[in-house]
Every structure is written in structure tokens, then in C-alpha cells.
Scaffold this motif. Structure first.
Motif, PDB file in Angstrom:
ATOM      1  N   VAL A 254      -7.734   7.790   1.924  1.00 19.15           N
ATOM      2  CA  VAL A 254      -6.165   8.116   0.558  1.00 19.15           C
ATOM      3  C   VAL A 254      -4.880   8.007   1.294  1.00 19.15           C
ATOM      4  O   VAL A 254      -4.484   9.522   1.990  1.00 19.15           O
ATOM      5  CB  VAL A 254      -6.871   9.319  -0.282  1.00 19.15           C
ATOM      6  CG1 VAL A 254      -5.613   9.905  -0.987  1.00 19.15           C
ATOM      7  CG2 VAL A 254      -8.021   9.431  -0.166  1.00 19.15           C
ATOM      8  N   THR A 255      -4.410   7.286   1.051  1.00 15.59           N
ATOM      9  CA  THR A 255      -2.992   6.764   1.834  1.00 15.59           C
ATOM     10  C   THR A 255      -1.542   7.035   1.010  1.00 15.59           C
ATOM     11  O   THR A 255      -0.492   6.655   1.454  1.00 15.59           O
ATOM     12  CB  THR A 255      -2.843   5.840   2.569  1.00 15.59           C
ATOM     13  OG1 THR A 255      -2.880   4.531   1.865  1.00 15.59           O
ATOM     14  CG2 THR A 255      -3.929   5.840   4.311  1.00 15.59           C
ATOM     15  N   VAL A 256      -1.994   7.708   0.100  1.00 17.27           N
ATOM     16  CA  VAL A 256      -0.933   8.597  -1.122  1.00 17.27           C
ATOM     17  C   VAL A 256      -1.584   9.524  -1.011  1.00 17.27           C
ATOM     18  O   VAL A 256      -2.442   9.930  -0.999  1.00 17.27           O
ATOM     19  CB  VAL A 256      -0.811   7.737  -2.345  1.00 17.27           C
ATOM     20  CG1 VAL A 256      -1.130   6.051  -2.263  1.00 17.27           C
ATOM     21  CG2 VAL A 256      -2.004   7.561  -3.145  1.00 17.27           C
TER      22      VAL A 256
ATOM     23  N   ASN B 183       0.622  -1.117  -0.258  1.00 17.83           N
ATOM     24  CA  ASN B 183       0.097   0.289  -0.175  1.00 17.83           C
ATOM     25  C   ASN B 183       1.356   1.089  -0.161  1.00 17.83           C
ATOM     26  O   ASN B 183       1.658   1.363   0.379  1.00 17.83           O
ATOM     27  CB  ASN B 183      -0.759  -0.287   1.132  1.00 17.83           C
ATOM     28  CG  ASN B 183      -1.695   0.778   1.481  1.00 17.83           C
ATOM     29  OD1 ASN B 183      -1.195   1.925   0.238  1.00 17.83           O
ATOM     30  ND2 ASN B 183      -2.185   1.142   2.463  1.00 17.83           N
ATOM     31  N   GLY B 184       1.336   2.544  -1.102  1.00 16.65           N
ATOM     32  CA  GLY B 184       1.460   3.102  -0.799  1.00 16.65           C
ATOM     33  C   GLY B 184       2.053   3.281  -2.369  1.00 16.65           C
ATOM     34  O   GLY B 184       2.031   3.211  -3.135  1.00 16.65           O
ATOM     35  N   ILE B 185       3.176   4.279  -1.749  1.00 15.79           N
ATOM     36  CA  ILE B 185       4.155   4.314  -3.099  1.00 15.79           C
ATOM     37  C   ILE B 185       5.854   4.260  -3.095  1.00 15.79           C
ATOM     38  O   ILE B 185       6.430   5.344  -2.020  1.00 15.79           O
ATOM     39  CB  ILE B 185       3.567   5.982  -4.248  1.00 15.79           C
ATOM     40  CG1 ILE B 185       2.512   6.212  -4.182  1.00 15.79           C
ATOM     41  CG2 ILE B 185       4.789   6.440  -4.605  1.00 15.79           C
ATOM     42  CD1 ILE B 185       2.222   7.515  -4.951  1.00 15.79           C
ATOM     43  N   PHE B 186       6.520   4.053  -3.312  1.00 12.77           N
ATOM     44  CA  PHE B 186       7.606   4.284  -3.796  1.00 12.77           C
ATOM     45  C   PHE B 186       8.228   4.766  -5.447  1.00 12.77           C
ATOM     46  O   PHE B 186       8.314   4.735  -5.839  1.00 12.77           O
ATOM     47  CB  PHE B 186       8.456   2.458  -4.123  1.00 12.77           C
ATOM     48  CG  PHE B 186       7.958   1.106  -2.992  1.00 12.77           C
ATOM     49  CD1 PHE B 186       8.537   1.186  -1.754  1.00 12.77           C
ATOM     50  CD2 PHE B 186       7.773  -0.212  -3.538  1.00 12.77           C
ATOM     51  CE1 PHE B 186       7.981   0.335  -1.140  1.00 12.77           C
ATOM     52  CE2 PHE B 186       6.990  -0.702  -2.385  1.00 12.77           C
ATOM     53  CZ  PHE B 186       7.580  -0.245  -0.874  1.00 12.77           C
TER      54      PHE B 186
ATOM     55  N   ARG C  75       5.992  -0.724   7.961  1.00  3.97           N
ATOM     56  CA  ARG C  75       5.172   0.275   7.507  1.00  3.97           C
ATOM     57  C   ARG C  75       5.632   1.649   7.424  1.00  3.97           C
ATOM     58  O   ARG C  75       7.465   1.924   7.931  1.00  3.97           O
ATOM     59  CB  ARG C  75       4.099   0.846   7.985  1.00  3.97           C
ATOM     60  CG  ARG C  75       5.058   1.071  10.163  1.00  3.97           C
ATOM     61  CD  ARG C  75       3.779   2.325   9.983  1.00  3.97           C
ATOM     62  NE  ARG C  75       3.009   3.607  10.047  1.00  3.97           N
ATOM     63  CZ  ARG C  75       2.547   4.330  10.889  1.00  3.97           C
ATOM     64  NH1 ARG C  75       2.327   3.802  11.806  1.00  3.97           N
ATOM     65  NH2 ARG C  75       2.848   5.663  10.032  1.00  3.97           N
ATOM     66  N   GLN C  76       6.109   2.961   6.521  1.00  7.84           N
ATOM     67  CA  GLN C  76       6.710   4.024   6.626  1.00  7.84           C
ATOM     68  C   GLN C  76       5.666   5.349   6.135  1.00  7.84           C
ATOM     69  O   GLN C  76       5.269   5.073   4.161  1.00  7.84           O
ATOM     70  CB  GLN C  76       7.536   3.687   5.795  1.00  7.84           C
ATOM     71  CG  GLN C  76       8.511   5.298   5.090  1.00  7.84           C
ATOM     72  CD  GLN C  76       8.934   5.508   6.879  1.00  7.84           C
ATOM     73  OE1 GLN C  76       9.842   5.372   7.128  1.00  7.84           O
ATOM     74  NE2 GLN C  76       9.458   6.820   7.424  1.00  7.84           N
ATOM     75  N   GLY C  77       4.944   6.058   7.118  1.00  6.29           N
ATOM     76  CA  GLY C  77       3.793   6.700   6.380  1.00  6.29           C
ATOM     77  C   GLY C  77       2.663   6.327   5.561  1.00  6.29           C
ATOM     78  O   GLY C  77       1.686   6.809   5.438  1.00  6.29           O
ATOM     79  N   ALA C  78       2.333   5.108   6.326  1.00 10.54           N
ATOM     80  CA  ALA C  78       0.965   3.958   6.002  1.00 10.54           C
ATOM     81  C   ALA C  78       0.727   3.422   6.794  1.00 10.54           C
ATOM     82  O   ALA C  78       1.615   3.135   7.475  1.00 10.54           O
ATOM     83  CB  ALA C  78       0.852   3.114   4.988  1.00 10.54           C
ATOM     84  N   PRO C  79      -0.393   2.868   7.254  1.00  7.69           N
ATOM     85  CA  PRO C  79      -0.438   2.446   8.426  1.00  7.69           C
ATOM     86  C   PRO C  79      -0.611   1.145   7.948  1.00  7.69           C
ATOM     87  O   PRO C  79      -0.899   0.515   7.215  1.00  7.69           O
ATOM     88  CB  PRO C  79      -2.359   2.859   8.482  1.00  7.69           C
ATOM     89  CG  PRO C  79      -3.162   3.256   7.215  1.00  7.69           C
ATOM     90  CD  PRO C  79      -1.270   3.808   6.608  1.00  7.69           C
ATOM     91  N   LEU C  80      -0.299   0.491   9.572  1.00  4.37           N
ATOM     92  CA  LEU C  80      -0.266  -1.554   9.854  1.00  4.37           C
ATOM     93  C   LEU C  80      -0.667  -2.014  10.730  1.00  4.37           C
ATOM     94  O   LEU C  80       0.179  -1.533  11.707  1.00  4.37           O
ATOM     95  CB  LEU C  80       1.137  -1.636   8.786  1.00  4.37           C
ATOM     96  CG  LEU C  80       0.882  -3.424   8.034  1.00  4.37           C
ATOM     97  CD1 LEU C  80       0.046  -3.055   7.023  1.00  4.37           C
ATOM     98  CD2 LEU C  80       2.388  -3.789   7.743  1.00  4.37           C
TER      99      LEU C  80
ATOM    100  N   GLY D 213       9.761   7.047   0.683  1.00  4.55           N
ATOM    101  CA  GLY D 213       8.167   6.766  -0.093  1.00  4.55           C
ATOM    102  C   GLY D 213       7.117   6.329   1.685  1.00  4.55           C
ATOM    103  O   GLY D 213       7.847   6.847   2.498  1.00  4.55           O
ATOM    104  N   ALA D 214       6.006   6.136   0.931  1.00  4.22           N
ATOM    105  CA  ALA D 214       4.755   6.328   2.429  1.00  4.22           C
ATOM    106  C   ALA D 214       4.588   4.611   1.478  1.00  4.22           C
ATOM    107  O   ALA D 214       3.953   4.995   0.318  1.00  4.22           O
ATOM    108  CB  ALA D 214       4.225   7.495   2.070  1.00  4.22           C
ATOM    109  N   PHE D 215       4.215   3.761   2.619  1.00  6.61           N
ATOM    110  CA  PHE D 215       3.849   1.964   1.886  1.00  6.61           C
ATOM    111  C   PHE D 215       3.975   1.800   3.228  1.00  6.61           C
ATOM    112  O   PHE D 215       4.668   1.711   4.280  1.00  6.61           O
ATOM    113  CB  PHE D 215       4.902   1.503   1.449  1.00  6.61           C
ATOM    114  CG  PHE D 215       6.944   1.697   1.362  1.00  6.61           C
ATOM    115  CD1 PHE D 215       7.136   0.524   2.492  1.00  6.61           C
ATOM    116  CD2 PHE D 215       7.661   2.555   1.798  1.00  6.61           C
ATOM    117  CE1 PHE D 215       8.163   0.868   3.596  1.00  6.61           C
ATOM    118  CE2 PHE D 215       8.796   2.952   2.360  1.00  6.61           C
ATOM    119  CZ  PHE D 215       9.330   1.760   3.073  1.00  6.61           C
ATOM    120  N   ALA D 216       3.758   0.884   3.023  1.00  5.41           N
ATOM    121  CA  ALA D 216       3.321  -0.301   3.914  1.00  5.41           C
ATOM    122  C   ALA D 216       3.143  -2.039   2.942  1.00  5.41           C
ATOM    123  O   ALA D 216       2.711  -1.799   2.012  1.00  5.41           O
ATOM    124  CB  ALA D 216       2.124  -0.641   4.886  1.00  5.41           C
ATOM    125  N   VAL D 217       4.220  -2.723   3.444  1.00  4.83           N
ATOM    126  CA  VAL D 217       4.262  -3.944   2.954  1.00  4.83           C
ATOM    127  C   VAL D 217       4.105  -5.164   3.815  1.00  4.83           C
ATOM    128  O   VAL D 217       4.088  -5.618   4.872  1.00  4.83           O
ATOM    129  CB  VAL D 217       5.624  -4.271   2.330  1.00  4.83           C
ATOM    130  CG1 VAL D 217       5.805  -2.980   1.222  1.00  4.83           C
ATOM    131  CG2 VAL D 217       6.380  -3.966   3.234  1.00  4.83           C
TER     132      VAL D 217
END
Length: 607
Positions: free
Chosen positions: A604-606, A98-101, A173-178, A154-158
Motif C-alpha cells: 500500500v504505497t498511498v 503509482n501514488g497520488i498527486f 519517484r517521490q515517496g513511492a518506489p521505482l 504528493g507521493a508518486f512514481a511515474v
């Protein structure tokens, strides 16, 4: 935005992953997929469109395995087609994201130079192939994931699973919830607690920069520097039973009919019905001394904030700036020393609002957030939080959360007015009493459903619609236009009624409904005059008013719907309900996807 789920379990996970994804549908998506480990090998099933399409694929091609990940994708990089759907995988690793690299193009070029062959246009595949490249170089999965996470920006969760390691899942996670969920002999990962509610209520949230290594019974957490850390396990209040439709056709319809209860639950947190006093939680700033406030949010939450601006300036006499969060950080405004900010969000995860929060705190502003999710990133990172009590809101178009936000902002305005001695005890009691009548009056508005449905039949024929209001009703006019655009796809605009003659009046003809929010009060006559100007040019006037305003409007309006007569502070909250209900009925008549309108996402997490 996108939704992530993962299970390291004891039983076959595909059915449970699919059900968890259904609970994330409200976030918005255009494709979905699952990956599991079957005899140590990665197997995937993906489908374009709704989850029903993925369910059909699973019925046709079953998917075994006790460890797996799932994803609902809202397209950013690459079209919303099956080949771009998550999970992305090689023979060694599968990833959901989730998010963008942000630096994926640079990494992709580097990997292609090393011989990697890409199959999609997505930034997620770049991360997947980066991990695969590190695995091929001899790193263990835990090492490869940690090394790859240090390379991406970026802002992401993986969440990742690995061939031959059915007991292992890694998430970050970095900038997106998990969130990580703790079960009995199994572990879970989800974008939010709602996804995990049927599985567990014991949740730990990854903090910014964290990654976690999960096995069948535990989780180890590591911070941005790779140091092992403890993360609190909480018992979440989110219930697995909270999101059914009941007897309603759509989630949005159900949530519209929850307005009275939500208003009552929210107001009970902050108003004392016996003493008629406002009882606010401890604020991170002194209302009596704060020189200026900044209000910021996105979408409907921003419109709630704009109404709050009117109230705070009128009742507390504090200057307030209001900025859309996506503009605030780039406008780079000068901020008052000792100033504070009020941020508003349903999810508490909106990327633009989170970025605004970070900027404001860096500039020395104390931040108070109005949120609906107590475990959210915004709630955790603000100086203080005031909660709405709206419960889960599944429909993408915000309804009950919006009126709950208005209720909280009204309470804040009254409380700050008292703190600054701009309001007397009698003023506070009168305003508090007006708010306490809202649940009952909201129920009376919902009894107008048949009349609003009749009005919707006319509005549904239009290509363009204008909403007009003055003062605090101006943001409500914009809310009405936003809702109509969101779910019926009819072009609509909300204007300050006095601005109509400065341009929008050129749009007026017999095909354009002009929907007015026109309660009685100090601004009634001015708004009435603006509507008469529109009627003189053939405009079809449709008005929401009260008993005192109805006679004058009926002289020229095509339709007049009477709402309960209330104090001015309660009028915007009450008028928000019929414009939302109107949009709902128009969308139903037009046959659109009410709960999941095209191209939109709940959270909207991007950026």
C-alpha cells in the motif's frame, strides 16, 4: 499499490510488458493497460478487471513497438473503469503513475483555463496534460518532464514515453518506489525488482526526488535539485524463478506450505544451534541503555509488532509503545530522548510506515526496520535493518512473511534480554532451543490440513466469527480474524479473551463460531473460563491447543485441534499457521479470489 513497468528495447515489448505486469499482480489492481510507440505514434490498449482481459484485447488488437510502458491500477481517483485505466495519453506523451498527486485539482483548474479538455476524473491525467501543455509550448521532453515534476506534490512514481522519441523514457519517484534495470542494449523500469527479475538482475534504485532519463543502453540520474548524480547499480537477489505456484492451486497455499522452510532460513540468520546463542546484527541503539521503544507497522505486520511488544517487555523489560503507523504520525506522541523504534514491513514500501519512519527520525529516534526486501525504501532509509528471509510473497494476504517477522522479533527480544542481563545464559539457551524447533513443528501443524479443512466447512457457513486469545495470543486472534475477513469476506473480530464479557459476549449465539487460541500455560485456565462463558450461551467453541490443554477443552468444545506442545515463546508463531490455513480453506470453499481479494493491494504505497 499500482504497478509500473517500462522497456526501451530492441524487440516488440508488449508481450514482455504483459508478463512483467503479471509479476506485479500481487500488489492488487482493478484495471491494466499498455502504451507503445508504433511508427513514432502512441498506441494504447487498456482493460478493466484482470490481466486476462488485457491479454484478450491484445490478442484481438495487436500492439507493436519496441518502447513501451505498462500499468496495473488500484483505483484512487476515479472508478475502476477502462477510461480511467493507465496509461493516460495525449498525442505527445503517455504516462503511468503509482501514488497520488495531491495538488491535481489546482493544476487541473489551471490547465482547463488554458483550454485543456479532460476525459477522466484521475489525478494522473492532470499530470499527463501538464506535460503535454509544456511540450506544446516548445519544451523538449526532458525539459517538459523536469518542469512538470517541479509542479506536482504528493507521493508518486511515474514513467513517461514521448511521440517521435522511441529511444527515450523518463521516470521519477517521490515517496513511492521505482527501480531502473540495465540490460544488453535495452533498459527497464519497474515498481520493484520482482517485476524486472526475468529481464535483468542489474538494478539501480531512484532515491527520493530523483528522476532518470533512459535510452537504449544507459540511464542518467538527476536529484531533486536537477543535478546529475550517480546511483549504484546492484545485482539483486530476486530470482525470476521464485514466484511460480508449483503444484499448488494458489500462491497463498504455496506460501502457507513454505512456513517451515522460511522459519528455518530466518532463524539460521540469528541463532547459533551449537552454542544456543542469539547473534544479532549491529543495532542502531544500545539495548542496555535505550529507555523506551516504539513499535509501528500496518496490517499483519502491526500484529506481529504487537506480539513483539509482549516479548520485549517480558524478556528485556524495556517499555514498548505500539502504534498503527497511520495513527502514529497524527497522534504526535512524546518520544523519549535516546529512544528507538522498530518498524515492521514485508515490502518495505508501505506509505504509512515510511511516513512514521520519517517522523521518528526527525524526532531523534534511532530506527531499526524488520523487512523482507533488502533493496526496499525502508531498508535504505532506516538506521539499521534486520531481514526476514521469506522470499517473494505473491499472495496479497501475508502468511510466511508474518511468521518470519515473528521469528525475527523473538530473536530481538531474547538478544535484548541478554544485553540487559534480564536473561541468563540458561534462559537464552532454553528460548533459543524452543525457536529452533519451530520449522519441524510448523511442518507438523501443516499435517493437520485435513482437520482444518473440516473446520473450515463449518466456519464457511457463518456470517460472523469471533477469535479469542490472551497475552501474545491476542494479536494472533486478531491475525486470524484479519485473514478471514481479507480473503473470505466473512465478518470476523479478534478479541482479548478477558474482554469478551465486556461487550462481545452479546454477539454469542449458536450461529457464531468462537475460535480460541488456547495453548497450555499460565493463561490457559483463564482462557478456558472465558470459553465456558461463551459455551453456556450457545457459542460454538472451536479451539487450537496442545495435548496438555485438549482434555479440558473437549468437555465442551465442538472441535479441538491439537498442535505440538512448545515453549510459550514459540506458541504465537505456531498458532499463526492454522488460523491462516483456516482462512485459506474457508475462502476456497466460498469461491473467492484467494490470491487477489477484492479492494486490497499487497504493497500500500498511498496514504
Amino acid at each position: 499499490m499500482c504497478g509500473i513497468v517500462g522497456i526501451v528495447g530492441k524487440d516488440e515489448v508488449a508481450p514482455r510488458l504483459l508478463e512483467a505486469l503479471r509479476r506485479l499482480e500481487y500488489r492488487g489492481y482493478d484495471s491494466a493497460g499498455l502504451a507503445t510507440l508504433v511508427n513514432g505514434h502512441i498506441e494504447r490498449r487498456r482493460a478493466e478487471g484482470k490481466l486476462g482481459n488485457l491479454a484478450t484485447v491484445l490478442e484481438r488488437e495487436g500492439l507493436a513497438g519496441t518502447t513501451g510502458i505498462g500499468h496495473t491500477r488500484w483505483a484512487t481517483h476515479g472508478a475502476p473503469v477502462e477510461r480511467n485505466a493507465h496509461p493516460h495519453a495525449t498525442t505527445r506523451v503517455a504516462v503511468v503513475h503509482n501514488g497520488i498527486f495531491e495538488n491535481y485539482a489546482e493544476l487541473r483548474a489551471e490547465l482547463e483555463a488554458e483550454g485543456a479538455v479532460f476525459e477522466t476524473e484521475t489525478d494522473t491525467e492532470t499530470f499527463c496534460r501538464l506535460v503535454d501543455h509544456l511540450l506544446a509550448g516548445g519544451l523538449e521532453p526532458e525539459e517538459a518532464a523536469a518542469a512538470a515534476l517541479k509542479r506536482v506534490h504528493g507521493a508518486f512514481a511515474v514513467a513517461l514515453i514521448f511521440a517521435g522519441r522511441p529511444e527515450l523514457m523518463i521516470c521519477a519517484r517521490q515517496g513511492a518506489p521505482l527501480a531502473v534495470g540495465f540490460g544488453e542494449g535495452e533498459m527497464f523500469v519497474g515498481s520493484d525488482a520482482l517485476a524486472l527479475a526475468p529481464l535483468t538482475r542489474r538494478i539501480a534504485y531512484l532515491e527520493e526526488g530523483d528522476h532518470a532519463i533512459l535510452d537504449c543502453g544507459s540511464a542518467r540520474f538527476f536529484d531533486v535539485d536537477g543535478e546529475e548524480v550517480e546511483r549504484e547499480i546492484r545485482t539483486t537477489a530476486v530470482s525470476g524463478a521464485a514466484t511460480g505456484k508449483g503444484n499448488y492451486r494458489h500462491y497463498m497455499e504455496k506460501e502457507l506450505h513454505e512456513h517451515p522452510a522460511v522459519l528455518g532460513d530466518t532463524l539460521r540468520q540469528y541463532l547459533d544451534p551449537k552454542t544456543l546463542e542469539v547473534r544479532l546484527p549491529r543495532l542502531p541503539f544500545d539495548p542496555a541503555r535505550v529507555p523506551r521503544l516504539t513499535v509501528s507497522a500496518c496490517g499483519s505486520a502491526f500484529l506481529a509488532g504487537q506480539v513483539g511488544r509482549y516479548w520485549i517487555e517480558r524478556l528485556a523489560r524495556i517499555p514498548v509503545d505500539a502504534d498503527v503507523a497511520s495513527e502514529l504520525r497524527y497522534r504526535d506522541p512524546p518520544l523519549s530522548e535516546g529512544g528507538a523504534a522498530i518498524l515492521v514491513s514485508q515490502s518495505g514500501e508501505t506509505a504509512d510506515t515510511m511516513a512514521a519512519l520519517k517522523l521518528l527520525r526527525e524526532r531523534g529516534q534511532k530506527v531499526l526496520s524488520v523487512v523482507n526486501v533488502p533493496e526496499s525504501s525502508m531498508a535504505r532509509e532506516s538506521d539499521a535493518t534486520v531481514l526476514t528471509v521469506a522470499g517473494p510473497e505473491v499472495g496479497v494476504a501475508s502468511t510466511k512473511a508474518f511468521t518470519a517477522q515473528l521469528a525475527v522479533l523473538a530473536c530481538l527480544a531474547i538478544g535484548m534480554g541478554r544485553a540487559r542481563r534480564e536473561l541468563s545464559t540458561l534462559d537464552e539457551g532454553r528460548l533459543t532451543q524452543a525457536l529452533l524447533t519451530l520449522p519441524h513443528n510448523a511442518a507438523l501443524v501443516l499435517e493437520k490440513d485435513a482437520q482444518i479443512r473440516e473446520l473450515a466447512a463449518e466456519v464457511a457457513k457463518a456470517r460472523d466469527v469471533l477469535f479469542l486469545g490472551r497475552g501474545p495470543m491476542f494479536p494472533i486472534a486478531m491475525e486470524g480474524a484479519l485473514k478471514l475477513k481479507e480473503i473470505s469476506y466473512i465478518h470476523a473480530e479478534g478479541y482479548a479473551a478477558g474482554e469478551m464479557k465486556h461487550g462481545p459476549i452479546a454477539l454469542i449465539d449458536s450461529a457464531v463460531p468462537v475460535i480460541s487460541l488456547c495453548p497450555s500455560g499460565p493463561l490457559f485456565e483463564k482462557t478456558l473460563s472465558n470459553l465456558q462463558e461463551a459455551a453456556a450461551r450457545g457459542g460454538r467453541i472451536m479451539a487450537f491447543t496442545d495435548a496438555a490443554g485438549a482434555p479440558a477443552l473437549r468437555r465442551f468444545a465442538e472441535a479441538v485441534i491439537e498442535l505440538p506442545e512448545v515453549e510459550p515463546i514459540a506458541q504465537p508463531i505456531l498458532h499463526a499457521i492454522p488460523v491462516q490455513l483456516l482462512a485459506y480453506h474457508v475462502a476456497v470453499l466460498k469461491g473467492t479470489d484467494v490470491d487477489q481479494p477484492r479492494n486490497l493491494a499487497k504493497s500500500v504505497t498511498v496514504e
